[in-house]
Design a protein around this motif. Structure first.
Motif, PDB file in Angstrom:
ATOM      1  N   ILE A 129      -0.989  -1.214  -6.453  1.00  0.00           N
ATOM      2  CA  ILE A 129       0.214  -1.702  -7.128  1.00  0.00           C
ATOM      3  C   ILE A 129       0.580  -3.077  -6.587  1.00  0.00           C
ATOM      4  O   ILE A 129       0.866  -4.015  -7.337  1.00  0.00           O
ATOM      5  N   LEU A 130       0.545  -3.199  -5.271  1.00  0.00           N
ATOM      6  CA  LEU A 130       0.964  -4.437  -4.641  1.00  0.00           C
ATOM      7  C   LEU A 130       0.058  -5.605  -5.030  1.00  0.00           C
ATOM      8  O   LEU A 130       0.517  -6.722  -5.225  1.00  0.00           O
ATOM      9  N   THR A 131      -1.251  -5.348  -5.137  1.00  0.00           N
ATOM     10  CA  THR A 131      -2.170  -6.451  -5.342  1.00  0.00           C
ATOM     11  C   THR A 131      -2.498  -6.684  -6.801  1.00  0.00           C
ATOM     12  O   THR A 131      -2.743  -7.813  -7.202  1.00  0.00           O
ATOM     13  N   PRO A 182      -0.541   2.563  -3.578  1.00  0.00           N
ATOM     14  CA  PRO A 182       0.433   1.510  -3.269  1.00  0.00           C
ATOM     15  C   PRO A 182      -0.218   0.143  -3.071  1.00  0.00           C
ATOM     16  O   PRO A 182       0.332  -0.880  -3.513  1.00  0.00           O
ATOM     17  N   VAL A 239       1.666   1.418   2.741  1.00  0.00           N
ATOM     18  CA  VAL A 239       1.095   0.326   1.946  1.00  0.00           C
ATOM     19  C   VAL A 239       0.475  -0.780   2.796  1.00  0.00           C
ATOM     20  O   VAL A 239      -0.554  -1.335   2.433  1.00  0.00           O
ATOM     21  N   ALA A 244      -3.334  -1.953   2.384  1.00  0.00           N
ATOM     22  CA  ALA A 244      -3.590  -3.238   1.724  1.00  0.00           C
ATOM     23  C   ALA A 244      -4.439  -4.138   2.600  1.00  0.00           C
ATOM     24  O   ALA A 244      -5.250  -4.923   2.108  1.00  0.00           O
ATOM     25  N   MET A 288       1.289  -5.894  -9.878  1.00  0.00           N
ATOM     26  CA  MET A 288       2.425  -6.796  -9.921  1.00  0.00           C
ATOM     27  C   MET A 288       2.245  -7.885 -10.973  1.00  0.00           C
ATOM     28  O   MET A 288       3.200  -8.515 -11.394  1.00  0.00           O
TER      29      MET A 288
END
Ligand SMILES: Nc1ncnc2c1ncn2[C@@H]1O[C@H](COP(=O)(O)OP(=O)(O)OP(=O)(O)O)[C@@H](O)[C@H]1O
Ligand SMILES: [Mg+2]
Lengths: 276, 295, 365
Positions: A233-235, A230, A216, A220, A238
């Protein structure tokens, strides 16, 4: 009068029951979170937000669909592309090196191997930040190729070591038989060594795929619009409602679960090699 | 003919180097270049002049989170790693016994190996959030009458616990695999010999199994410590920047604040810590291990 | 010190059956040898006596006490493992001291006993080394030393001398035997070396395929083998076997085709149920003599054949004789010159022949 020979069996069975309990508890500790998160990923929103339904009773695909519509579909595709590229690159570069370590004696072999082992311990995520500058110059920033090249750096030491140990496990006599019957080195490799090593190599490829799929930090940092799953999802995910996040976690673990099942025979030994 | 033959043997002689060269060149470029670039970014300004401004920012600026990040990274490692080692030891001992379903149990225990830190964080989020499994379960059982809050800045200690749970759950498998492999390598007869000479369970553990497992435990410790300084995904998912960690701060400085120099400095710090830990490990443990337990 | 009784031990490993019903009574203070070919279940038997393995059926009794389910640590046994199992992370000294430490023996006494055992096994120079710095034979001696420093109720030894050179082995045989006599510990000793079995055992239990074939003193095993397996397994070179038909009508004889053996009255009586049936005849190579070398007034059957091959071993000469389709081996002491292709007549005493049932392999006489 109880003879001493008869008392142990009772204790023996008691111990076995306690032991079975511990085994079951350990497995539950691992499995329960996975099962719950999958159930929640398919839970209807009403069931999830109702405090009464500990285990949801109504299931729906709408969470997954909403997530995919948010951009996860593309991110998943991106992740697959990056992972496949990573597998191709790292095997194209790593397989010959692994073969060399397995089959040749040459000057400096031990130090080179030690270097590779050392590099495997290196925290590869740190290269992502300075790479951005280079990528901007080369036009690789925010491209899938750029991410795959970074992931290849991460996977390469592993691929070299694992393929080397796979080739070592192919008996050298079989190769020698190949030479005796008139094959040259290349033919021997293609017709004898490679087929014998194939199951192990497949497992290693799967493993490399998962490595890239899960990564990730670099993804990212190196992407902005072309997010892998991933990173997406993280950016982005969430900020979405909880239930959408669960759908995201389901998509994330799906290939991992499938591959654990396929490659389970190799998994322990493979990790053994990556960390030894 | 002779020249041909010589050419052939020349190729043969250099073949291993030719096979290794591409991989090695790739690695050296993709690690060497960013590291050099990282040093440049960290210690020069836009005009390419040497500067310590990024270092000052990192260490002293009120908007820098370096010290809390270092503290929390260490705190997480200090709590998580001992738990993982104990659990992994327990699992390994458990699986060294023979029982029905042993293979099944082994596969189950290693499933988390393939689960990413992001997914691991999300899975525990689904268990711990206000509407999550545990809150609903405990309310239904009447143990609590309102949800325990795990997430949000005001619940930082609970966030910390959530991260610990998720990391212990996810990454214990790795420690387990290392220690279990070590235990497998101990021939059963060593343990049986102790039994025959009268050793009870505790004596066996203390005098035979633990000493022979030492190298594996040390390896596991090293790997886990290295990974601890790269912790990122779980923390971002479960706590965002509420609980700052080194990799998280690097990411934040790079992608939100565009402080490339500071981000590069974080990267160098993480790299330096890892190299130092690796070096200590090789110096202290490896040599001793080779001396004593080369079987 | 106890007597050890094994009652109907059966042990399976998946599909393989390692033990098929072992019954054996070992007397208090006895030195018994388990002798048998590789894979016959010797180690498995020892491991069950030690408590490392639970039998699927049957019992193990130490004296009056049923110990079948008792864990090893509560049995007060000591063992030399076939693979030594010398702990690699402990120095030789600590390896040998370990059983004493567990028993809470005071340090002074430990030092004394470790020194004694190390000297007995000639490893006192090696006490401060780690096992990986030792040769295979040295490691094996550490394993033996570790087993004898304590005074167990039962001493189990799984081929403890297999890796030593000939000289040391002979010396260790007598040392171990003397030691066992002195402390009087019940000892079960596994080997597949016949000489070791013959010289050391008070009694020998010959095993094959998970069963005990015969238990007896070395003389009994050698002179009165209970079946063809024991007869063939004990003795070197192997006993000669050939098929023969019993003829009791008219002249009483064993008809082997190429030659016949006349039967005396008591032999014929023993074979009366076998008239016209085929039996297996056995005769040891060391009891057959070329006629010119036979003891003076020896009378008995004579067989004429052609010398096929001669092995001159110095102390012995072994002659391979072709008699029609049969092949006989003769062992004579001393070195003699026989030429291949020469004709030779051999003679043997009727009292030395063994006769076995063709179907069951059991000894008839
Ligand atoms: N743990 C095990 N799992 C499966 N089979 C076993 C096991 N231990 C022994 N066996 C089998 O049981 C049989 C008896 O083995 P055992 O070790 O008792 O033989 P042994 O008489 O000691 O042989 P050797 O002289 O070669 O040491 C063999 O066929 C062996 O393959
Ligand atoms: Mg054996």
């Amino acid at each position: 009068m109880s003879t001493p020979g008869e008392t142990p069996p009772i204790r023996y069975y008691l111990l076995r029951i306690v032991f079975a309990g511990i085994v079951i508890l350990s497995c539950t500790w691992v499995l329960l979170p996975i099962i719950i998160s999958i159930l929640y990923a398919f839970s209807s929103p009403q069931d999830f937000y109702s405090p009464k339904e500990i285990i949801p009773l109504h299931y729906t695909l709408s969470n997954i669909q909403k997530l995919l519509a948010l951009g996860a579909a593309r991110a998943t595709m991106n992740s697959i592309i990056v992972a496949v590229m990573t597998v191709i690159f790292s095997f194209a570069l790593g397989l010959p090196a692994g073969y060399a370590f397995a089959r040749f004696a040459f000057k400096g072999k031990d130090s080179l191997k030690l270097l590779i082992i050392g590099l495997r311990m290196f925290p590869m995520l740190v290269i992502a930040i300075p790479l951005v500058t280079l990528y901007i110059k080369l036009g690789l920033n925010d491209t899938l190729l750029g991410v795959a090249l970074a992931h290849t750096t991460m996977a390469l030491p592993f691929v070299i070591l694992i393929t080397s140990s796979i080739f070592v496990s192919v008996p050298i006599e079989l190769e020698e038989a190949g030479y005796v019957f008139g094959l040259d080195r290349k033919q021997t490799f293609l017709r004898i060594t490679l087929p014998l090593a194939l199951p192990g190599l497949t497992a290693a490829a799967i493993f490399t795929f998962i490595m890239s799929w899960n990564e990730v930090f670099m993804a990212a940092v190196l992407t902005l619009t072309n997010r892998t799953l991933p990173a997406f999802i993280l950016t982005s995910a969430m900020a979405a409602p909880d239930i959408i996040k669960f759908a995201a976690s389901f998509i994330m673990i799906l290939p991992a679960l499938i591959f654990v099942f396929i490659a389970r025979r190799y998994l322990v030994s493979m990790w053994g090699i990556t960390v030894r | 003919m002779t020249s041909n033959k010589q050419g052939y043997s020349l190729v043969e002689r250099y073949l291993p180097y030719l096979l290794i060269a591409p991989a090695l060149g790739y690695l050296l470029f993709f690690i060497g270049y960013p590291l050099t670039q990282g040093v440049l970014l960290a210690f020069t300004d836009q005009n390419g002049h040497f500067t310590l401004q990024h270092v000052y920012y990192l260490l002293y600026s009120p908007s820098s989170n370096f010290w809390p990040a270092l503290e929390d990274t260490l705190a997480l490692a200090a709590v998580i790693i001992p738990i993982q080692i104990m659990l992994a030891l327990g699992f390994s001992l458990m699986l060294s016994a023979n029982f029905k379903g042993k293979d099944m149990a082994l596969y189950i225990l290693i499933i988390p190996l393939t689960i990413s830190d992001v997914a691991g964080g999300l899975i525990w989020y689904s268990l711990l959030t206000a509407n999550g499994f545990f809150n609903k379960l405990f309310m239904a059982l009447g143990i609590i009458n309102q949800p325990i809050q795990f997430f949000g800045y005001q619940f930082r200690p609970m966030e910390f616990i959530a991260i610990v749970l998720a990391e212990v759950w996810r990454a214990t498998a790795l420690v387990f695999v290392i220690i279990f492999a070590g235990l497998q390598m101990i021939s059963r007869e060593y343990i049986e010999a102790a039994e025959v000479f009268g050793a009870g369970t505790w004596t066996k553990l203390r005098h035979i199994i633990f000493p022979m497992l030492k190298p594996s435990v040390q390896t596991a410790l090293l790997i886990r410590t290295l990974f601890a300084f790269q912790v990122f995904g779980v923390v971002m998912v479960l706590a965002g920047r509420d609980i700052p960690v080194l990799a998280g701060e690097a990411y934040y400085e790079q992608t939100i604040l565009y402080h490339y120099g500071v981000a590069a400095l974080y990267a160098l710090i993480i790299a330096a810590i890892s190299v130092v830990i690796g070096y200590i490990y090789i110096k202290m443990f490896k040599a001793q291990y080779l001396k004593e337990v080369a079987m | 010190m106890v007597d050890v009784r094994l009652r109907g031990l059966v042990k399976r490993f998946g599909k393989t059956i390692a033990l098929r019903g072992i019954d054996l009574d070992i007397r208090d203070g006895e030195f018994i040898v388990l002798l048998g070919p590789s894979g016959c279940g010797k180690t498995t038997t020892l491991r069950i006596i030690a408590g490392l393995e639970k039998p699927d059926e049957g019992r193990v009794l130490f004296g009056e006490k049923d110990v079948t389910y008792l864990p090893p640590k509560d049995r007060n046994v000591s063992m030399v493992f076939q693979s030594y199992a010398v702990w690699p992370h402990m120095k030789v000294r600590d390896n040998i001291a370990f059983p004493l430490k567990i028993r809470g023996v005071p340090q002074e006494e430990i030092d004394k006993r470790v020194k004694w055992a190390a000297e007995l096994l000639q490893i006192d120079e090696l006490l401060d080394r780690y096992p990986h710095q030792l040769s295979g034979g040295q490691r094996q001696r550490v394993a033996v030393a570790r087993a004898i420093v304590i005074e167990p109720d039962v001493l189990l030894m799984d081929e403890p001398l297999s890796n030593l050179d000939a000289l040391l082995r002979v010396k260790m045989r007598s040392e171990l035997k003397k030691l066992q006599r002195r402390i009087g510990v019940t000892t079960i000793y596994v080997t597949h070396d016949q000489v070791e079995a013959m010289t050391m055992g008070d009694r020998i239990a010959v095993m094959n395929a998970g069963k005990i074939q015969q238990v007896g003193t070395p003389e009994e095993i050698y002179l009165k083998p209970a079946n063809t397996f024991v007869a063939g397994f004990v003795g070197s070179p192997q006993m000669n076997f050939f098929d023969a038909t019993v003829k009791l009508d008219g002249e009483k004889l064993l008809d082997a085709g190429e030659f016949t053996i006349s039967l005396t009255g008591d032999l014929a009586a023993a074979l009366k149920d076998y008239n016209n049936k085929t039996v297996i005849v056995g005769i040891r190579p060391e009891y057959m003599y070329p006629r010119e070398l036979a003891p003076k007034n020896m009378i008995g059957p004579e067989i004429k054949g052609v010398i096929d091959f001669v092995e001159a071993l110095g102390s012995d000469t072994i002659i391979h004789l072709k008699v029609g389709n049969k092949h006989l081996v003769i062992k004579i002491s001393g070195s003699h010159h026989y030429r291949i292709g020469e004709e030779l007549t051999v003679i043997f005493g009727l009292d030395k022949i063994h006769i076995f049932d063709k179907n069951t392999g059991r000894a008839i006489i």
